[in-house]
Design a protein around this motif. Structure first.
Motif: not given
Length: 141
Positions: A47-50, A62-66, A106-108
């Motif tokens: 939730y906080n990340l969103l 260029d790249v995102i890691t989660v 929703p983050v993705v």
């Protein structure tokens, strides 16, 4: 060639209280070829990340890691101070596996629609020392 990377997550990504996996990743490449922007926050839930994606989409890499969900998983364990953490992290509801999924989707989706970055979802590390224990089981659901 330089590849800009943004790593999103919780305390594991911030690496203040754990092994710095991003430092290990950077060391595998020539200096300057893999600049990593660290977006990890101690104690964060999905939730906080969103709620804190704006800086990432404003200047997309260029790249995102989660790597998020450790705290979401820990919240299901007996003895975890859910009420205190819910208040401290301004969560509108009690963390659960279902709510984690409702926030991670929703983050993705936002990252996919607002950036052209390649997106990698990283698996949670196993929690605890016993693979058949409650902490380990919580991190695998």
């Amino acid at each position: 060639m330089t590849t800009r990377v943004a790593c999103l997550g919780d305390c594991l990504t911030r690496a203040q209280h754990s092994v710095d996996y991003l430092d290990l990743l950077e060391r595998r490449h020539p200096p300057g070829h893999l600049p990593i922007a660290r977006f990890g926050a101690n104690g964060d839930f999905a939730y906080n990340l969103l709620r804190r994606l704006d800086p990432v989409v404003a200047d997309p890499p260029d790249v995102i890691t989660v790597l998020i969900g450790t705290n979401d998983a820990r919240a299901s364990l007996a003895g975890y101070p859910v009420e205190r953490v819910t208040k401290r992290k301004h969560l509108p509801e009690r963390p659960s596996a279902g709510w984690f999924q409702q926030c991670l989707g929703p983050v993705v989706e936002r990252l996919r629609t607002e950036t052209d970055a390649a997106i990698s979802l990283l698996s949670l590390p196993v929690l605890g020392q016993q693979l058949d224990g409650a902490p380990a089981q919580a991190s695998q659901t």
